[in-house]
Design an enzyme around this catalytic site. Structure first.
Site, PDB file in Angstrom:
ATOM      1  N   THR A   1       0.887  -1.162   0.000  1.00 42.64           N
ATOM      2  CA  THR A   1       0.000   0.000   0.000  1.00 42.64           C
ATOM      3  C   THR A   1       0.921   1.206   0.000  1.00 42.64           C
ATOM      4  O   THR A   1       2.084   1.072   0.366  1.00 42.64           O
ATOM      5  CB  THR A   1      -0.804   0.012   1.323  1.00 42.64           C
ATOM      6  OG1 THR A   1      -1.529  -1.193   1.444  1.00 42.64           O
ATOM      7  CG2 THR A   1      -1.773   1.166   1.427  1.00 42.64           C
TER       8      THR A   1
ATOM      9  N   ARG B   1     -13.277  -7.469  -3.430  1.00 42.57           N
ATOM     10  CA  ARG B   1     -12.649  -7.446  -2.100  1.00 42.57           C
ATOM     11  C   ARG B   1     -12.184  -6.014  -1.784  1.00 42.57           C
ATOM     12  O   ARG B   1     -11.542  -5.363  -2.597  1.00 42.57           O
ATOM     13  CB  ARG B   1     -11.480  -8.411  -2.074  1.00 42.57           C
ATOM     14  CG  ARG B   1     -10.700  -8.450  -0.756  1.00 42.57           C
ATOM     15  CD  ARG B   1      -9.525  -7.515  -0.757  1.00 42.57           C
ATOM     16  NE  ARG B   1      -8.631  -7.731   0.389  1.00 42.57           N
ATOM     17  CZ  ARG B   1      -7.633  -6.925   0.694  1.00 42.57           C
ATOM     18  NH1 ARG B   1      -7.383  -5.861  -0.037  1.00 42.57           N
ATOM     19  NH2 ARG B   1      -6.864  -7.172   1.736  1.00 42.57           N
TER      20      ARG B   1
ATOM     21  N   GLY C   1     -10.031  -3.812   1.206  1.00 41.79           N
ATOM     22  CA  GLY C   1      -9.147  -3.987   2.359  1.00 41.79           C
ATOM     23  C   GLY C   1      -9.300  -2.879   3.380  1.00 41.79           C
ATOM     24  O   GLY C   1     -10.339  -2.210   3.459  1.00 41.79           O
ATOM     25  N   ASP C   2      -8.255  -2.680   4.140  1.00 39.40           N
ATOM     26  CA  ASP C   2      -8.286  -1.703   5.243  1.00 39.40           C
ATOM     27  C   ASP C   2      -8.104  -0.255   4.790  1.00 39.40           C
ATOM     28  O   ASP C   2      -8.482   0.673   5.506  1.00 39.40           O
ATOM     29  CB  ASP C   2      -7.158  -2.026   6.224  1.00 39.40           C
ATOM     30  CG  ASP C   2      -5.790  -1.943   5.533  1.00 39.40           C
ATOM     31  OD1 ASP C   2      -5.549  -2.743   4.599  1.00 39.40           O
ATOM     32  OD2 ASP C   2      -4.978  -1.061   5.886  1.00 39.40           O
TER      33      ASP C   2
ATOM     34  N   THR D   1      -0.267  -0.478   6.580  1.00 38.74           N
ATOM     35  CA  THR D   1       0.040  -1.242   5.376  1.00 38.74           C
ATOM     36  C   THR D   1       0.221  -2.693   5.798  1.00 38.74           C
ATOM     37  O   THR D   1       0.488  -2.983   6.955  1.00 38.74           O
ATOM     38  CB  THR D   1       1.299  -0.700   4.670  1.00 38.74           C
ATOM     39  OG1 THR D   1       1.725  -1.648   3.696  1.00 38.74           O
ATOM     40  CG2 THR D   1       2.456  -0.453   5.621  1.00 38.74           C
ATOM     41  N   GLY D   2       0.043  -3.602   4.849  1.00 41.38           N
ATOM     42  CA  GLY D   2       0.149  -5.019   5.178  1.00 41.38           C
ATOM     43  C   GLY D   2      -1.108  -5.740   4.724  1.00 41.38           C
ATOM     44  O   GLY D   2      -1.781  -5.302   3.783  1.00 41.38           O
TER      45      GLY D   2
ATOM     46  N   GLY E   1      -4.705  -6.442   4.661  1.00 45.43           N
ATOM     47  CA  GLY E   1      -5.873  -5.672   5.085  1.00 45.43           C
ATOM     48  C   GLY E   1      -6.773  -6.430   6.047  1.00 45.43           C
ATOM     49  O   GLY E   1      -7.318  -5.850   6.987  1.00 45.43           O
TER      50      GLY E   1
HETATM   51  N1  GLY Z   1      -3.308  -3.100   3.119  1.00 43.56           N
HETATM   52  C1  GLY Z   1      -3.824  -3.128   1.835  1.00 43.56           C
HETATM   53  C2  GLY Z   1      -4.798  -4.198   1.578  1.00 43.56           C
HETATM   54  O1  GLY Z   1      -4.731  -5.263   2.167  1.00 43.56           O
HETATM   55  O2  GLY Z   1      -5.676  -4.009   0.761  1.00 43.56           O
END
Ligand code: GLY
Length: 293
Positions: A158, A186, A188-189, A209-210, A212
């Protein structure tokens, strides 16, 4: 006091890409810093920094984003104002190169905080954003990763930025192509306040980041904010949040950048690497680096 910190993602950043990560993060931090120095707001600075990372094919956002299970690009982005707690965010958006600017428009022109997929695209069109051919966002590198890692889904990183401006307003922004080989739709976070990002004047800001799913399960951004609220300076709050994340979710993969209300910055990660760069009034050296290298 003015301050900016950016990240280029956490994860298994291959050593041969460390230099492009360092350079891309440093460029984004310089751009955001110039924006702050020219009288721009914290929101202007984080948007400009993240746009530069979206345009840089070294990163999984905008041009160069990771591909879905169908070999397409679907983008998530979010931006949050610490002055108002208003956010603007888009999820699973196709056909636009700079989703962070669409998220900013949503923050400023809509009562809604999050739009996804076709709804996000119709908002962007109504606001005059130019669509691009979805194929134009796919780089050779991501096409190769998609072909060679077909059976191994994985975090694709990210990009993010935090800034404090001369009026003590603080802001956070994130943008991503999300998890490589993710299912269509989908999200994410990154567009979720409290999970991927948070900003609150007088307390600070966080951009994660990582993976989500791991970040959402733990509400990582808000947990990191609580450490700032408890009085920890940014570097200690970053470490405490990632230690807490690892206790809650052993084996979880996440990283974050954090800024306290005084513009102090920190970062921490449970992943092997996290790329970042920052500049503050107290530290005029733009340090681009890959933590863990
Ligand atoms: N951290 C970004 C995602 O998993 O979408």
């Amino acid at each position: 006091m003015q301050s900016i910190i950016v990240h280029g993602g956490a994860g298994q950043i291959p050593p041969e890409t460390h230099e492009s990560h360092r350079r891309g993060c440093a460029n984004a931090a310089v751009l955001g810093w110039q924006m702050l120095n020219d009288g721009g707001s914290a929101l202007d600075a984080v948007e400009a920094a993240v746009r530069s990372l979206e345009d840089d094919p070294a990163f999984n956002a905008g041009h160069g984003a990771a591909l879905t299970i169908d070999g397409e690009v679907e983008l998530d982005a979010g931006i949050m104002s610490g002055a108002t707690l208003k956010a603007g965010a888009v999820g699973a958006l196709s056909g636009f190169a700079n989703p962070i600017s669409i998220a900013r428009r949503l923050l400023e022109k809509s009562d809604h905080d999050l739009l996804v997929a076709d709804g996000a695209a119709s908002f962007a069109l109504a606001q005059g954003f130019e669509p691009v051919s979805p194929a134009s966002l796919i780089t050779e590198r991501q096409r190769t990763l998609f072909e060679t890692l077909r059976t191994s889904a994985g975090p694709g990183d990210t990009v993010g930025a935090l800034a404090l401006d001369a009026d003590d307003n603080i802001a956070a922004a994130l943008s991503t192509g999300g998890y490589r080989f993710k299912w269509r739709g989908r999200v994410g976070d990154s567009p979720i306040p409290g999970a991927g990002l948070y900003a609150q004047n007088g307390v600070g800001a966080v951009a994660c980041t990582g993976v989500g799913e791991h970040i959402m399960r733990t509400g990582l951004a808000l947990r990191a904010m609580f450490w700032l609220e408890a009085g920890k300076p940014a570097p200690d709050a970053a470490t405490a949040a990632i230690e807490q994340f690892q206790r809650l979710l052993p084996g979880g993969q996440a990283g974050l950048i954090i800024m306290d209300a005084q513009g102090g910055v920190g970062w921490a990660h449970s992943t092997p690497y996290l790329s970042y760069a920052y500049r503050t009034s107290a530290d005029s050296n733009v340090a681009g680096a890959v933590s863990g290298a």
